[in-house]
Scaffold this motif. Structure first.
Motif, mmCIF file in Angstrom:
data_model
loop_
_atom_site.group_PDB
_atom_site.id
_atom_site.type_symbol
_atom_site.label_atom_id
_atom_site.label_comp_id
_atom_site.label_asym_id
_atom_site.label_seq_id
_atom_site.Cartn_x
_atom_site.Cartn_y
_atom_site.Cartn_z
ATOM 1 N N TRP A 146 0.843 -1.206 0.000
ATOM 2 C CA TRP A 146 0.000 0.000 0.000
ATOM 3 C C TRP A 146 0.881 1.260 0.000
ATOM 4 O O TRP A 146 0.601 2.217 -0.735
ATOM 5 C CB TRP A 146 -0.919 -0.008 1.220
ATOM 6 C CG TRP A 146 -1.494 1.343 1.524
ATOM 7 C CD1 TRP A 146 -2.572 1.922 0.910
ATOM 8 C CD2 TRP A 146 -1.009 2.286 2.483
ATOM 9 N NE1 TRP A 146 -2.788 3.163 1.435
ATOM 10 C CE2 TRP A 146 -1.839 3.418 2.395
ATOM 11 C CE3 TRP A 146 0.044 2.283 3.401
ATOM 12 C CZ2 TRP A 146 -1.660 4.543 3.201
ATOM 13 C CZ3 TRP A 146 0.236 3.388 4.205
ATOM 14 C CH2 TRP A 146 -0.603 4.504 4.102
ATOM 15 N N ALA A 147 1.923 1.256 0.824
ATOM 16 C CA ALA A 147 2.797 2.416 0.896
ATOM 17 C C ALA A 147 3.471 2.678 -0.448
ATOM 18 O O ALA A 147 3.573 3.827 -0.898
ATOM 19 C CB ALA A 147 3.848 2.208 1.986
ATOM 20 N N ALA A 148 3.930 1.625 -1.106
ATOM 21 C CA ALA A 148 4.583 1.781 -2.406
ATOM 22 C C ALA A 148 3.609 2.313 -3.446
ATOM 23 O O ALA A 148 3.962 3.163 -4.280
ATOM 24 C CB ALA A 148 5.164 0.446 -2.856
ATOM 25 N N ALA A 149 2.365 1.830 -3.392
ATOM 26 C CA ALA A 149 1.370 2.247 -4.384
ATOM 27 C C ALA A 149 0.921 3.683 -4.186
ATOM 28 O O ALA A 149 0.523 4.356 -5.146
ATOM 29 C CB ALA A 149 0.159 1.320 -4.327
ATOM 30 N N THR A 150 1.001 4.175 -2.956
ATOM 31 C CA THR A 150 0.516 5.523 -2.662
ATOM 32 C C THR A 150 1.640 6.533 -2.453
ATOM 33 O O THR A 150 1.370 7.703 -2.173
ATOM 34 C CB THR A 150 -0.369 5.503 -1.402
ATOM 35 O OG1 THR A 150 0.392 4.997 -0.291
ATOM 36 C CG2 THR A 150 -1.594 4.625 -1.611
#
Length: 212
Positions: A146-150
């Motif tokens: 999630w962190a990488a995607a956002t």
């Protein structure tokens, strides 16, 4: 066709034993319920229970895995599309505190039953420790994705982040179980958001209406 029917029967037996154990273990406690009682409630034999799960411990682990998988499947679609960490925190919290009719209440009690059994029995404690390690890893990996995607930077390594988020959710759920008003969703969301490095902003400052 015969092979398929046999597999269907095995699947039905497994499901019925898991459902019966979920109700009995949560209502009476793991040690107060015998394998025979679970089998009777499921309309199956004790031999079937041991054949599928190896005993009560294996059955308890299996039904909690079912809960974990169902919760992950329920949460995944919405969380993948929402960059807001507070939405993630709220969704995870609601999955733990679902109404008793949706088994949210039962699953928390079952989680405690498993923890107590593992804490008291060293032999049962090892697979329990591995289970928690897997949950921390999976939760951490999910948060890292999630962190990488956002474009978010987690303040800690993924597995440490998973450990803290799991600790906040379960610790708050224990308190919420006895006194729901003392642990509102807002408080849990703020705590999890803080772990993720994204503190929420309260309306009207520290003395806003929801804090009075």
């Amino acid at each position: 066709m015969a092979r398929r029917t046999q597999e269907q029967r095995k699947s039905e037996t497994r499901s019925r034993l898991i459902d019966a154990a979920a109700e009995l273990f949560a209502a009476k406690g793991f040690h107060a319920v015998s394998a025979e009682a679970v089998a009777d409630a499921a309309g199956r034999t004790t031999g079937a229970l041991y054949s599928h799960f190896g005993g009560k411990e294996g059955l308890l682990l299996a039904l909690l895995e079912v809960w974990k998988d169902r919760t992950a499947a329920h949460l995944a679609p919405g969380l993948a599309a929402d960059p807001d960490p507070q939405a993630h925190a709220a969704a995870m919290w609601r999955s733990i505190t679902r109404p008793a009719g949706d088994r949210g209440d039962s699953w928390l009690l079952l989680e405690l039953e498993l923890w107590l059994h593992g804490a008291r029995d060293a032999q049962a404690g090892s697979p329990l420790a591995r289970r928690y390690a897997e949950i921390r890893r999976e939760l951490g990996e999910g948060l890292a994705d999630w962190a990488a995607a956002t474009g978010t930077v987690l303040p800690r390594p993924p597995e440490e982040t998973g450990a803290l988020v799991l600790g906040v959710l379960l610790g708050c759920a224990l308190q919420h179980r006895l006194d729901p008003a003392a642990v509102p969703e807002r408080l849990v969301v703020e705590a999890v958001s803080g772990v993720l490095g994204a503190h929420s902003v309260r309306p009207e400052g520290p003395e806003g209406p929801e804090n009075k």
